[in-house]
Design a protein around this motif. Structure first.
Motif, PDB file in Angstrom:
ATOM      1  N   GLY A 335       0.809  -1.205   0.000  1.00 25.24           N
ATOM      2  CA  GLY A 335       0.000   0.000   0.000  1.00 25.24           C
ATOM      3  C   GLY A 335       0.844   1.256   0.000  1.00 25.24           C
ATOM      4  N   LEU A 336       0.299   2.296   0.601  1.00 23.33           N
ATOM      5  CA  LEU A 336       0.875   3.633   0.573  1.00 23.33           C
ATOM      6  C   LEU A 336       0.989   4.123   2.006  1.00 23.33           C
ATOM      7  CD1 LEU A 336       1.614   5.785  -1.615  1.00 23.33           C
ATOM      8  CD2 LEU A 336      -0.732   6.605  -1.426  1.00 23.33           C
ATOM      9  N   GLY A 337       2.117   4.761   2.362  1.00 24.54           N
ATOM     10  CA  GLY A 337       2.248   5.207   3.738  1.00 24.54           C
ATOM     11  C   GLY A 337       3.396   6.157   3.948  1.00 24.54           C
ATOM     12  N   THR A 338       3.638   6.469   5.209  1.00 22.15           N
ATOM     13  CA  THR A 338       4.713   7.366   5.602  1.00 22.15           C
ATOM     14  C   THR A 338       5.514   6.718   6.720  1.00 22.15           C
ATOM     15  OG1 THR A 338       3.277   8.512   7.201  1.00 22.15           O
ATOM     16  CG2 THR A 338       3.432   9.443   4.985  1.00 22.15           C
ATOM     17  N   ASP A 339       6.774   7.132   6.830  1.00 18.51           N
ATOM     18  CA  ASP A 339       7.663   6.637   7.877  1.00 18.51           C
ATOM     19  C   ASP A 339       8.476   7.819   8.378  1.00 18.51           C
ATOM     20  OD1 ASP A 339       9.368   5.330   9.556  1.00 18.51           O
ATOM     21  OD2 ASP A 339      10.302   4.068   8.026  1.00 18.51           O
ATOM     22  N   HIS A 340       8.175   8.268   9.588  1.00 16.63           N
ATOM     23  CA  HIS A 340       8.831   9.449  10.162  1.00 16.63           C
ATOM     24  C   HIS A 340       9.663   9.034  11.370  1.00 16.63           C
ATOM     25  CE1 HIS A 340       5.662  12.446   8.404  1.00 16.63           C
ATOM     26  NE2 HIS A 340       6.302  11.759   7.495  1.00 16.63           N
ATOM     27  N   GLY A 341      10.832   8.488  11.112  1.00 18.04           N
ATOM     28  CA  GLY A 341      11.741   8.166  12.191  1.00 18.04           C
ATOM     29  C   GLY A 341      11.157   7.227  13.226  1.00 18.04           C
TER      30      GLY A 341
END
Length: 440
Positions: A335-341
């Protein structure tokens, strides 16, 4: 798209000159690392064995030329030898002089004296005007490149009359007053990535079709729209005979994920004036503390110093905590996502009806250049995405994944990644707004 039947130039009677400057002597001109890839991949597309339109020997590449002579000789030689197609492409910085005239930067160009140290675009166009080729194509991927189109429309000059004799096509990355876009950390500039994508279509596109394809991609990503000028049906010609293999634009077939990460900016060099101001400020603070000690004793000085240290520490704390933290936009098989530390959010493809980038418009309810997903009916709303970006959505079927600027995401490569992993669910800005006017 333009569906007219394309015409193809004669390879033996055609020439191309590809010019690019990405490294500059003057520190006021930032480097453009994508220039080398632009040149290499465009040359590979034009000279591809099966579907290219040129033999490799007829495609000249000038990477980071430092002087006018090398550029002039390459253009003159191509103009002399080309009888069917003459293609000139430039990628780099476009600079304006005091009169607003466009100049193409060389590696030795001084931006304060663009008229004397850059290549006037009028000079390039005069070279095209003198060429005997029946089709002349000028492609500019630089800031303010739309001024070349505006100049092409001027009438009453010998140059204009020369261009009217045979087919001429001008394609520029932006308008007369707008900058071009080079996403940091990406292989290509946004315009050239879209151009390469156009050359990779299953059915060959005419020059008009290439312009429409680029326009759809850039407009959908909220970037300045490309400009064009066509004379004597020049727009019916094609620059590829079929889909050229552009592995640099599309993800590898076995790629498990694509990550977009904003590249850290190099800290600016402190100017002499800033250094003097900092020294004077420090001297002033010390003088103030000495006066306080002289007239009020050392106790107020110690209290003031301690308070200043605490306040400075609190001000620096957020920056210290963010050091080393990455901000990634992730497109993968799931899928689609974000990864912020370490803090991540994700929405699976099975829950997404469509996805696209909404550019900023008057009265918009969504932040500029937002990557937005429309969920399928009944799909659970994903958690973890930034609340500030999602607070003004029209309903719970939408979720803003993030903004392109935060991740330095190349909009063309982003679309290719989405289509690679999820198929044809990507929608342009116009398609999203037509589907739901509440997004305006």
């Amino acid at each position: 798209m333009n569906h007219s039947r394309p015409r193809f130039p004669d390879p033996a009677a055609s020439r191309a000159v590809l010019i690019g400057c990405g490294v500059f002597d003057d520190t006021d001109l930032p480097a453009i690392p994508a220039v080398n890839s632009n040149l290499a991949d465009l040359r590979a597309a034009l000279t591809e064995d099966t579907y290219g339109i040129l033999p490799p020997a007829h495609c000249r590449v000038l990477a980071d030329p430092a002087d006018h002579r090398s550029v002039g000789m390459a253009l003159a030689s191509a103009a002399r030898d080309a009888e069917d197609l003459l293609l000139v492409y430039y990628t780099g910085h476009g600079l304006l002089d005091e009169d607003g005239l466009l100049h193409l930067a060389l590696s030795s160009t001084d931006p304060a004296h663009a008229a004397f140290t850059g290549i006037p675009v009028d000079l390039v166009k005069r070279c095209l005007g003198r060429a005997r080729a029946r089709l002349r194509v000028l492609v500019l991927d630089c800031c303010f490149s739309g001024r070349a189109v505006a100049a092409m429309t001027e009438s009453g000059s010998l140059f204009s009359a020369q261009l009217e004799v045979s087919g001429t096509y001008t394609l520029t990355s932006t308008t007369a007053n707008a900058p071009s876009h080079a996403p940091p950390g990406q292989r290509h500039t946004a315009f050239t990535a879209a151009l390469l994508d156009a050359l990779n279509q299953p059915t060959p596109l005419t020059l008009d079709g290439i312009h429409q394809h680029i326009d759809t991609l850039l407009q959908g990503a909220g970037l300045p729209r490309p400009q064009r000028r066509s004379v004597n049906a020049a727009g019916d010609f094609a620059l590829a005979r079929g889909p050229v293999p552009l592995c640099a634009t599309a993800p590898n077939a076995d790629a498990e994920e694509i990550r977009f990460r904003e590249q850290p900016h190099r800290p600016p060099v402190r100017s002499h004036r800033e250094t003097v101001e900092a020294v004077l400020w420090g001297v002033g603070v010390i003088a103030l503390m000495l006066l306080m000690a002289l007239f009020g004793g050392w106790r107020p000085v110690l209290i003031t110093g301690a308070a200043s240290t605490v306040l400075a520490g609190l001000a620096l704390l957020p920056h210290l905590l963010r050091r080393g933290v990455h901000y990634d936009l992730v497109v993968n098989r799931d899928g689609l996502g974000t990864d912020h530390g370490g803090h991540s959010a994700h929405v699976p493809w099975k829950d997404i009806e469509c996805v696209g980038v909404v550019r900023r418009a008057p009265g918009t309810v969504i932040v500029a250049n937002a990557l937005i997903a429309r969920l399928k009916a009944g799909a659970p709303r994903p958690q973890g995405f930034r609340k500030g970006l999602n607070k003004r959505l029209p309903d719970q079927r939408y979720v803003v994944i993030g903004t392109l600027g935060v991740y330095g995401a190349d909009p063309v490569r982003l679309r290719s990644a989405v289509e690679h992993f999820a198929g044809g669910i990507y929608r342009t800005d116009k398609q999203l707004l037509d589907m739901d006017p509440r997004l305006r």
